[in-house]
Scaffold this active site. Sequence first.
Site, PDB file in Angstrom:
ATOM      1  N   GLY A  12       0.832  -1.206   0.000  1.00  0.00           N
ATOM      2  CA  GLY A  12       0.000   0.000   0.000  1.00  0.00           C
ATOM      3  C   GLY A  12       0.863   1.251   0.000  1.00  0.00           C
ATOM      4  O   GLY A  12       1.896   1.291   0.655  1.00  0.00           O
ATOM      5  N   LYS A  75      -0.164  -7.000  -5.109  1.00  0.00           N
ATOM      6  CA  LYS A  75      -0.582  -8.269  -5.726  1.00  0.00           C
ATOM      7  C   LYS A  75       0.559  -9.046  -6.360  1.00  0.00           C
ATOM      8  O   LYS A  75       0.324 -10.061  -6.989  1.00  0.00           O
ATOM      9  CB  LYS A  75      -1.646  -7.981  -6.786  1.00  0.00           C
ATOM     10  CG  LYS A  75      -2.898  -7.383  -6.190  1.00  0.00           C
ATOM     11  CD  LYS A  75      -4.021  -7.342  -7.170  1.00  0.00           C
ATOM     12  CE  LYS A  75      -5.274  -6.873  -6.461  1.00  0.00           C
ATOM     13  NZ  LYS A  75      -6.399  -6.697  -7.328  1.00  0.00           N
ATOM     14  N   ARG A  80       3.652 -16.427  -4.420  1.00  0.00           N
ATOM     15  CA  ARG A  80       2.229 -16.801  -4.464  1.00  0.00           C
ATOM     16  C   ARG A  80       1.557 -15.941  -5.534  1.00  0.00           C
ATOM     17  O   ARG A  80       0.793 -15.038  -5.243  1.00  0.00           O
ATOM     18  CB  ARG A  80       1.592 -16.556  -3.088  1.00  0.00           C
ATOM     19  CG  ARG A  80       0.257 -17.234  -2.896  1.00  0.00           C
ATOM     20  CD  ARG A  80      -0.242 -17.101  -1.473  1.00  0.00           C
ATOM     21  NE  ARG A  80      -1.635 -17.525  -1.395  1.00  0.00           N
ATOM     22  CZ  ARG A  80      -2.650 -16.726  -1.653  1.00  0.00           C
ATOM     23  NH1 ARG A  80      -2.464 -15.467  -2.000  1.00  0.00           N
ATOM     24  NH2 ARG A  80      -3.900 -17.176  -1.577  1.00  0.00           N
ATOM     25  N   ASP A 114       5.326  -4.735   6.120  1.00  0.00           N
ATOM     26  CA  ASP A 114       5.736  -6.074   6.572  1.00  0.00           C
ATOM     27  C   ASP A 114       5.588  -7.134   5.486  1.00  0.00           C
ATOM     28  O   ASP A 114       6.428  -8.023   5.370  1.00  0.00           O
ATOM     29  CB  ASP A 114       4.993  -6.472   7.853  1.00  0.00           C
ATOM     30  CG  ASP A 114       3.547  -6.790   7.583  1.00  0.00           C
ATOM     31  OD1 ASP A 114       2.852  -5.892   7.063  1.00  0.00           O
ATOM     32  OD2 ASP A 114       3.115  -7.917   7.858  1.00  0.00           O
ATOM     33  N   THR A 136       4.854   2.519   5.951  1.00  0.00           N
ATOM     34  CA  THR A 136       3.439   2.201   6.088  1.00  0.00           C
ATOM     35  C   THR A 136       2.788   3.195   7.039  1.00  0.00           C
ATOM     36  O   THR A 136       3.405   3.638   8.009  1.00  0.00           O
ATOM     37  CB  THR A 136       3.175   0.769   6.627  1.00  0.00           C
ATOM     38  OG1 THR A 136       1.806   0.680   7.043  1.00  0.00           O
ATOM     39  CG2 THR A 136       4.028   0.401   7.827  1.00  0.00           C
ATOM     40  N   ASP A 138       0.620   2.295   8.959  1.00  0.00           N
ATOM     41  CA  ASP A 138       0.219   1.505  10.128  1.00  0.00           C
ATOM     42  C   ASP A 138       1.262   1.553  11.252  1.00  0.00           C
ATOM     43  O   ASP A 138       0.934   1.228  12.395  1.00  0.00           O
ATOM     44  CB  ASP A 138      -0.001   0.034   9.730  1.00  0.00           C
ATOM     45  CG  ASP A 138      -1.014  -0.104   8.617  1.00  0.00           C
ATOM     46  OD1 ASP A 138      -1.843   0.807   8.449  1.00  0.00           O
ATOM     47  OD2 ASP A 138      -0.971  -1.127   7.899  1.00  0.00           O
ATOM     48  N   ASP A 140       3.494  -0.505  11.882  1.00  0.00           N
ATOM     49  CA  ASP A 140       3.532  -1.825  12.526  1.00  0.00           C
ATOM     50  C   ASP A 140       4.771  -2.649  12.180  1.00  0.00           C
ATOM     51  O   ASP A 140       4.806  -3.855  12.431  1.00  0.00           O
ATOM     52  CB  ASP A 140       2.255  -2.616  12.183  1.00  0.00           C
ATOM     53  CG  ASP A 140       2.081  -2.831  10.689  1.00  0.00           C
ATOM     54  OD1 ASP A 140       2.903  -2.298   9.909  1.00  0.00           O
ATOM     55  OD2 ASP A 140       1.121  -3.514  10.290  1.00  0.00           O
ATOM     56  N   ARG A 182      -4.726  -1.719  10.204  1.00  0.00           N
ATOM     57  CA  ARG A 182      -4.742  -3.193  10.222  1.00  0.00           C
ATOM     58  C   ARG A 182      -4.771  -3.739  11.647  1.00  0.00           C
ATOM     59  O   ARG A 182      -5.617  -3.367  12.420  1.00  0.00           O
ATOM     60  CB  ARG A 182      -3.557  -3.760   9.436  1.00  0.00           C
ATOM     61  CG  ARG A 182      -3.698  -3.608   7.956  1.00  0.00           C
ATOM     62  CD  ARG A 182      -2.900  -4.603   7.193  1.00  0.00           C
ATOM     63  NE  ARG A 182      -1.543  -4.687   7.695  1.00  0.00           N
ATOM     64  CZ  ARG A 182      -0.726  -5.689   7.479  1.00  0.00           C
ATOM     65  NH1 ARG A 182      -1.137  -6.717   6.768  1.00  0.00           N
ATOM     66  NH2 ARG A 182       0.492  -5.697   7.948  1.00  0.00           N
TER      67      ARG A 182
HETATM   68  O1  F6P Z   1      -1.261  -1.223   5.282  1.00  0.00           O
HETATM   69  C1  F6P Z   1      -1.795   0.000   4.913  1.00  0.00           C
HETATM   70  C2  F6P Z   1      -3.298  -0.062   4.818  1.00  0.00           C
HETATM   71  O2  F6P Z   1      -3.780   1.205   4.458  1.00  0.00           O
HETATM   72  C3  F6P Z   1      -4.000  -0.570   6.063  1.00  0.00           C
HETATM   73  O3  F6P Z   1      -4.106   0.404   7.077  1.00  0.00           O
HETATM   74  C4  F6P Z   1      -5.318  -1.015   5.489  1.00  0.00           C
HETATM   75  O4  F6P Z   1      -5.901  -2.004   6.302  1.00  0.00           O
HETATM   76  C5  F6P Z   1      -4.938  -1.569   4.146  1.00  0.00           C
HETATM   77  O5  F6P Z   1      -3.680  -1.000   3.807  1.00  0.00           O
HETATM   78  C6  F6P Z   1      -5.905  -1.270   3.020  1.00  0.00           C
HETATM   79  O6  F6P Z   1      -5.464  -1.922   1.873  1.00  0.00           O
HETATM   80  P1  F6P Z   1      -6.027  -1.611   0.419  1.00  0.00           P
HETATM   81  O7  F6P Z   1      -5.379  -0.350  -0.068  1.00  0.00           O
HETATM   82  O8  F6P Z   1      -5.626  -2.790  -0.384  1.00  0.00           O
HETATM   83  O9  F6P Z   1      -7.508  -1.442   0.531  1.00  0.00           O
END
Ligand code: F6P
Length: 359
Positions: A12, A75, A80, A114, A136, A138, A140, A182
Site C-alpha cells: 500500500g 498483488k 504466491r 511487513d 506504512t 500503520d 507496525d 490493520r
Molecule cells: O497497510 C496500509 C493499509 O492502508 C492498512 O491500514 C489497510 O488495512 C490496508 O492498507 C488497506 O489496503 P487496500 O489499499 O488494499 O484497501
Amino acid sequence: MAKPIAILTAGGDCPGINAVIRAVTKTAMNDFNLNVIGVEDGFLGLIEGRWRHLAYNDVSGIITHGGTILGTSNKGNPFRYPAASGAGFEDVSDRVMANFERLGASSLIAVGGDGTLKICEKLSGKGMPIIGIPKTIDNDVDCTDYTFGFDSAVGVATDAVDRLHTTAQSHHRVMMVEVMGRYAGWLALYSGVAGGGDIILIPEIKFQVDAVCRTLLQRSRRGKRFSIVVVAEGARTETGDLVVSRLVTDSTDSIRLGGIAQVLGAKIEQNTELETRVAVLGHLQRGGPPTAFDRVLATRFGREAATLAAGGAKGLVVVFRCQDITTATLEEVTANLKTVPQDHALVKTARSTGVSFGE
Ligand code: F6P
C-alpha cells in the site's frame, strides 16, 4: 561505470515514498556516481520485466508529492502469484531472480511494509542482494520507532477528528471515527490522543460494548453533550470477530478490515439512545503530501539505504531508533508485527487524561 542500484516500491502506498526515491537516486548519483533503475509497480515489475532508468530530473521536485512515481502493487507476491493456468497460485521467484540478473543491478532497495519485507527476506534467502526501507501508515514494522507515512496519516486523522468535534458539539451527538492500521492500533492511539478523543478502541485492548455505552452515558449525565470515539479498523471485543470489508485473494494478506464503526455505532445508538454518526476515513489517510517529519525520515532512510547498497551491504533494513538511523536484519524486522504494548507510555498518558479504552 559500476552496476546501477535498483529500487522498487511495493504494498500500500503512503506519503513519503517519492521522498525516498528522490533521496536514493540523488545519493547514488551525487555520492557514488551510480545510476538508479526504478522497477515499476512493486514486485510485479520484476515478475513482468518492467523497469526504467531514473534520471536526476525524474526525481527532482517530488519530495512534496504523495504516492509513488514508480507505482506500487500488493498483488505481486513472487512466491504466491496467480497461476498462468488461471487456477490457484504458483511460485515465480526463479523468474524474479532471472529478471533481476537481466536488469543488471548490484542490489535492490525495496520500500515496503511487513508483507513486502517478508518477500524480501525470502528473495534474500535465494541470493538477491536487498536493502529494505520500512514504509506504512500503520507503523507496525518491528525494530523501528517509526515508519515513514505514519506521521502524515496521523495528521490527516487528527484533522478529521478536529472537524468532527465541532459538528458533534453542535448536534450533541456521538461521533465515531474509523481509522486504518490493520492489526495495530498506532494510528487510532496517536490521532485519538492528538484529537482529544473520549474513547479510543484499538486491536491490542479488547473492548466491551457495555463499557463503551456506560462511558458515553456517564459523559452525557455529567453534562457533556457530545462524545468522540476513535476506533481502529482492527478493534474488536473479547468475543467478537474482526469486521472484514473484503477479501483480496491475490494480495499478500488477503484480509481487508473495515466496518467496525458502523457495527458499533448501531449498537451504541440502540443501547444508549444517544444519536450517533459514523465517519470512515479510509484511503484519505494514505493520500496527499507527506508531513515535514515524514519527508525528513524518508530522506534519511533513502540516503542510508543508497549508501549501504553502494557499499555492498545486503539483507538489511534501515530503521529509526532513538532519533538515529541504523539497521536491523530482514529476519529481525519480519519476525514480529509491532503492535501497541498494553502498557505503552501513550496508553498510560491517554488513561491519565481521561480516555477510555472501552474495557
Ligand atoms: O497497510 C496500509 C493499509 O492502508 C492498512 O491500514 C489497510 O488495512 C490496508 O492498507 C488497506 O489496503 P487496500 O489499499 O488494499 O484497501
